[in-house]
Design a protein around this motif. Structure first.
Motif, PDB file in Angstrom:
ATOM      1  N   GLN A  37      52.484  22.277   8.715  1.00 27.40           N
ATOM      2  CA  GLN A  37      52.027  22.221  10.096  1.00 27.40           C
ATOM      3  C   GLN A  37      52.294  23.559  10.776  1.00 27.40           C
ATOM      4  O   GLN A  37      53.454  23.966  10.923  1.00 27.40           O
ATOM      5  CB  GLN A  37      52.718  21.110  10.881  1.00 27.40           C
ATOM      6  N   LYS A  38      51.231  24.213  11.182  1.00 28.46           N
ATOM      7  CA  LYS A  38      51.369  25.444  11.948  1.00 28.46           C
ATOM      8  C   LYS A  38      51.317  25.110  13.435  1.00 28.46           C
ATOM      9  O   LYS A  38      50.858  24.029  13.828  1.00 28.46           O
ATOM     10  CB  LYS A  38      50.280  26.438  11.545  1.00 28.46           C
ATOM     11  N   SER A  39      51.777  26.047  14.221  1.00 30.31           N
ATOM     12  CA  SER A  39      51.972  25.800  15.645  1.00 30.31           C
ATOM     13  C   SER A  39      50.714  25.234  16.306  1.00 30.31           C
ATOM     14  O   SER A  39      49.634  25.782  16.161  1.00 30.31           O
ATOM     15  CB  SER A  39      52.376  27.109  16.315  1.00 30.31           C
ATOM     16  N   SER A  40      50.895  24.119  17.036  1.00 31.85           N
ATOM     17  CA  SER A  40      49.818  23.479  17.810  1.00 31.85           C
ATOM     18  C   SER A  40      48.644  23.024  16.944  1.00 31.85           C
ATOM     19  O   SER A  40      47.540  22.844  17.445  1.00 31.85           O
ATOM     20  CB  SER A  40      49.291  24.419  18.893  1.00 31.85           C
ATOM     21  N   GLN A  41      48.882  22.847  15.665  1.00 28.55           N
ATOM     22  CA  GLN A  41      47.823  22.354  14.785  1.00 28.55           C
ATOM     23  C   GLN A  41      48.213  21.006  14.188  1.00 28.55           C
ATOM     24  O   GLN A  41      49.359  20.582  14.265  1.00 28.55           O
ATOM     25  CB  GLN A  41      47.548  23.362  13.668  1.00 28.55           C
ATOM     26  N   ALA A  42      47.247  20.359  13.585  1.00 31.80           N
ATOM     27  CA  ALA A  42      47.502  19.090  12.916  1.00 31.80           C
ATOM     28  C   ALA A  42      48.263  19.329  11.620  1.00 31.80           C
ATOM     29  O   ALA A  42      48.031  20.337  10.934  1.00 31.80           O
ATOM     30  CB  ALA A  42      46.175  18.397  12.622  1.00 31.80           C
ATOM     31  N   PRO A  43      49.168  18.433  11.243  1.00 33.38           N
ATOM     32  CA  PRO A  43      49.766  18.520   9.900  1.00 33.38           C
ATOM     33  C   PRO A  43      48.664  18.450   8.848  1.00 33.38           C
ATOM     34  O   PRO A  43      47.733  17.642   8.960  1.00 33.38           O
ATOM     35  CB  PRO A  43      50.671  17.284   9.837  1.00 33.38           C
ATOM     36  N   LYS A  44      48.804  19.294   7.832  1.00 33.34           N
ATOM     37  CA  LYS A  44      47.771  19.376   6.802  1.00 33.34           C
ATOM     38  C   LYS A  44      48.393  19.053   5.447  1.00 33.34           C
ATOM     39  O   LYS A  44      49.374  19.681   5.047  1.00 33.34           O
ATOM     40  CB  LYS A  44      47.167  20.784   6.798  1.00 33.34           C
ATOM     41  N   LEU A  45      47.809  18.099   4.739  1.00 32.18           N
ATOM     42  CA  LEU A  45      48.351  17.679   3.448  1.00 32.18           C
ATOM     43  C   LEU A  45      48.168  18.781   2.411  1.00 32.18           C
ATOM     44  O   LEU A  45      47.071  19.323   2.254  1.00 32.18           O
ATOM     45  CB  LEU A  45      47.658  16.401   2.977  1.00 32.18           C
ATOM     46  N   LEU A  46      49.271  19.107   1.724  1.00 30.38           N
ATOM     47  CA  LEU A  46      49.218  20.095   0.632  1.00 30.38           C
ATOM     48  C   LEU A  46      49.012  19.394  -0.713  1.00 30.38           C
ATOM     49  O   LEU A  46      48.156  19.779  -1.502  1.00 30.38           O
ATOM     50  CB  LEU A  46      50.525  20.890   0.588  1.00 30.38           C
ATOM     51  N   PHE A  47      49.845  18.395  -0.979  1.00 29.55           N
ATOM     52  CA  PHE A  47      49.748  17.604  -2.210  1.00 29.55           C
ATOM     53  C   PHE A  47      50.612  16.355  -2.060  1.00 29.55           C
ATOM     54  O   PHE A  47      51.377  16.215  -1.099  1.00 29.55           O
ATOM     55  CB  PHE A  47      50.191  18.385  -3.467  1.00 29.55           C
TER      56      PHE A  47
END
Lengths: 114, 113
Positions: A37-47
């Motif tokens: 999760q980068k600042s002010s962004q949605a959590p993003k699935l890696l694996f």
């Protein structure tokens, strides 16, 4: 209390120096996930791991690897961190096979790159 | 292409009033929707969820509504309390991808006393 624990909470590493983040769980869930999760962004699935089966997202950079030695532990390895990898890394678990099971998150590791 | 969108980055509400947080999605393959609450320096905490076969789920002060035809869901908090101040994330699950969640960007709720 059953929970998801991430260590360390804050990690600083140098550009290009390998780093490992860890996650452990006492919930005995069979699925474990890593999100970025980068600042002010949605959590993003890696694996994620479904038991021992590893499932990589198509757009996860090769720089990111994961290991799950047993049910309780899962590691995120970043082989050569770049400045763009500075982010919060969230581990989550869930029980697959149940009707609708939410994911349970740890408190995250904030990674900084010098 | 953002499949789950929360178009309001922030919302401010007076204590005791209703808070309504909105979420839109684009993919009809989502079968389960969740709301998470996140305090600073903590991980997201599961709040409430709804299956795609339902249109409403209620848990105490929290109610989630799902409008499948509009591909829209909302979270209602009544009455709002200062302790509800946090970032709220909407998430959607694919029916056939091992529990994978797609998150919205979050809405920061501030409940003023």
């Amino acid at each position: 209390d059953a929970m998801v624990i991430q260590n360390p909470r804050y990690q600083v590493t140098q550009f290009g120096k390998p780093v490992t983040l860890s996650c452990s769980q006492t919930l005995n869930h069979n699925v474990m996930y890593w999100y970025q999760q980068k600042s002010s962004q949605a959590p993003k699935l890696l694996f994620h791991y479904y038991d021992k089966d590893f499932n990589n997202e198509a757009d996860t950079p090769d720089n990111f690897q994961s290991r799950r030695p047993n049910t309780s532990f899962c590691f995120l390895d970043i082989r050569s961190p770049g400045l763009g990898d500075a982010a919060m890394y969230l581990c989550a678990t869930s029980r697959a096979g149940g009707k609708n099971q939410p994911q349970h998150f740890g408190d995250g590791t904030r990674l900084s790159i010098l | 292409d953002q499949q789950v969108k929360q178009n309001s980055p922030s919302l401010s509400v007076q204590e005791g009033r209703i808070s309504i947080l909105n979420c839109d999605y684009t993919n009809s393959m989502f079968d389960y929707f969740l709301w998470y609450k996140k305090y600073p320096a903590e991980g997201p905490t599961f709040l409430i969820s709804i299956s795609s076969i339902k249109d409403k789920n209620e848990d105490g002060r929290f109610t989630v509504f799902l409008n499948k035809s509009a591909k829209h869901l909302s979270l209602h908090i009544v009455p709002s309390q200062p302790g509800d101040s946090a970032v709220y994330f909407c998430a959607a699950r694919f029916s056939n991808q091992g529990g994978k969640l797609i998150f919205g960007q979050g809405t920061e709720l501030s409940v003023k006393p």
